[in-house]
Design a protein around this motif. Structure first.
Motif, PDB file in Angstrom:
ATOM      1  N   THR A 165       0.802  -1.219   0.000  1.00 34.51           N
ATOM      2  CA  THR A 165       0.000   0.000   0.000  1.00 34.51           C
ATOM      3  C   THR A 165       0.837   1.271   0.000  1.00 34.51           C
ATOM      4  O   THR A 165       0.345   2.342  -0.366  1.00 34.51           O
ATOM      5  N   ARG A 166       2.098   1.166   0.403  1.00 32.25           N
ATOM      6  CA  ARG A 166       2.988   2.325   0.381  1.00 32.25           C
ATOM      7  C   ARG A 166       4.422   1.835   0.408  1.00 32.25           C
ATOM      8  O   ARG A 166       4.758   0.903   1.147  1.00 32.25           O
ATOM      9  N   VAL A 167       5.284   2.460  -0.397  1.00 28.59           N
ATOM     10  CA  VAL A 167       6.686   2.068  -0.488  1.00 28.59           C
ATOM     11  C   VAL A 167       7.541   3.304  -0.244  1.00 28.59           C
ATOM     12  O   VAL A 167       7.321   4.359  -0.847  1.00 28.59           O
ATOM     13  N   PHE A 168       8.538   3.159   0.633  1.00 30.43           N
ATOM     14  CA  PHE A 168       9.400   4.269   1.027  1.00 30.43           C
ATOM     15  C   PHE A 168      10.783   4.126   0.393  1.00 30.43           C
ATOM     16  O   PHE A 168      11.320   3.026   0.288  1.00 30.43           O
ATOM     17  N   THR A 169      11.348   5.263  -0.011  1.00 30.12           N
ATOM     18  CA  THR A 169      12.670   5.299  -0.628  1.00 30.12           C
ATOM     19  C   THR A 169      13.592   6.197   0.193  1.00 30.12           C
ATOM     20  O   THR A 169      13.233   6.669   1.269  1.00 30.12           O
ATOM     21  N   SER A 170      14.765   6.463  -0.339  1.00 26.71           N
ATOM     22  CA  SER A 170      15.737   7.343   0.325  1.00 26.71           C
ATOM     23  C   SER A 170      15.982   8.618  -0.461  1.00 26.71           C
ATOM     24  O   SER A 170      16.992   9.289  -0.257  1.00 26.71           O
ATOM     25  N   ASP A 171      15.086   8.962  -1.371  1.00 29.52           N
ATOM     26  CA  ASP A 171      15.217  10.202  -2.138  1.00 29.52           C
ATOM     27  C   ASP A 171      14.913  11.385  -1.223  1.00 29.52           C
ATOM     28  O   ASP A 171      13.841  11.449  -0.621  1.00 29.52           O
ATOM     29  N   ARG A 172      15.836  12.319  -1.131  1.00 26.87           N
ATOM     30  CA  ARG A 172      15.729  13.401  -0.149  1.00 26.87           C
ATOM     31  C   ARG A 172      14.873  14.552  -0.694  1.00 26.87           C
ATOM     32  O   ARG A 172      15.405  15.571  -1.154  1.00 26.87           O
ATOM     33  N   ARG A 173      13.567  14.387  -0.616  1.00 23.68           N
ATOM     34  CA  ARG A 173      12.644  15.437  -1.020  1.00 23.68           C
ATOM     35  C   ARG A 173      11.292  15.176  -0.369  1.00 23.68           C
ATOM     36  O   ARG A 173      11.011  14.063   0.081  1.00 23.68           O
ATOM     37  N   PRO A 174      10.432  16.195  -0.295  1.00 20.75           N
ATOM     38  CA  PRO A 174       9.102  16.003   0.291  1.00 20.75           C
ATOM     39  C   PRO A 174       8.259  15.057  -0.556  1.00 20.75           C
ATOM     40  O   PRO A 174       8.538  14.822  -1.733  1.00 20.75           O
TER      41      PRO A 174
END
Length: 222
Positions: A165-174
């Motif tokens: 349902t949601r995937v998190f990355t390490s891209d540094r932005r809102p």
């Protein structure tokens, strides 16, 4: 910052590591003092979401009490293959996070990049690890954080089909609150509350913002 913006702040290890670190991992271990100072800085930020990667014992020993003291919650992305290993959480500690109102997500099995895996390894990372955590906490585990921040279109397509349902990355932005893919600001040991505030709240220059967005598009499409 737009009204529907979310600022994802990610922590890894806190204090003295209790296991051998991977090459380059020491950059993401921060002191307990810095952790407390960052929490105090971000606690009232609008659209804040906090997460922890790698299921280090400091998640429960340091992170959980500090969150509860401040009335905060977080997503904890657990490595199923490290359970009960030295310096890593065990099943009862993962269940404690869940009972304490925290969200338990998956970080896979072995802390390896998910891009380009063969079918057997991909199933182990995306399916078996998730099933193990779901059984452990007695609730659906539907969120994930990509190890080492690496992803591509093929991986994301499969994760959608698997029902994440949601995937998190390490891209540094809102991020946007409704986005399926959620970039995060990972706290590093050379950060300060002030530098994090300047980067996440005030934001990069228009040129830097364009560069970050372009990198994200390239990752999603390659």
């Amino acid at each position: 910052m737009a009204n529907d913006s979310v600022i994802n702040i990610c922590f890894h290890g806190i204090g003295a590591p209790q296991r051998e670190l991977e090459p380059g991992e020491d950059r993401y271990w921060i002191s307990e003092d810095l952790f407390g100072a960052v929490l105090d800085e971000i606690r009232d930020w609008p659209g804040l979401r906090i997460s922890f990667d790698d299921s280090n014992t400091s998640d429960v020993g340091i992170g959980l009490p500090a969150l509860l003291q401040r009335g905060l919650t977080a997503d904890f992305f657990v490595l199923a293959g490290r359970l009960d290993s030295p310096g890593s959480l065990g099943p009862e500690e993962v269940r404690l996070l869940h009972r304490s109102g925290m969200t338990v997500g998956t970080h896979g099995m072995r802390h390896i990049p998910w891009r380009g895996l063969d079918p057997v390894a991909s199933d182990e990372e995306l399916v078996t690890a998730r099933e193990r955590l779901t059984e452990m906490v007695g609730a659906d585990v539907s969120t994930a954080a990509c190890p080492l921040g690496r992803y591509d279109r093929t991986l994301l397509t499969r994760m959608r089909r698997l029902g994440y349902t949601r995937v998190f990355t390490s891209d540094r932005r809102p991020a946007r609150a409704t986005q399926w893919l959620q970039p995060r600001y990972t706290v590093r040991n050379d950060d300060t509350p002030g530098s994090l505030r300047a980067e996440a709240l005030q934001g990069p220059s228009p040129m830097s913002r364009l560069k970050l967005e372009t990198v994200g598009v390239i990752k999603r499409l390659r």
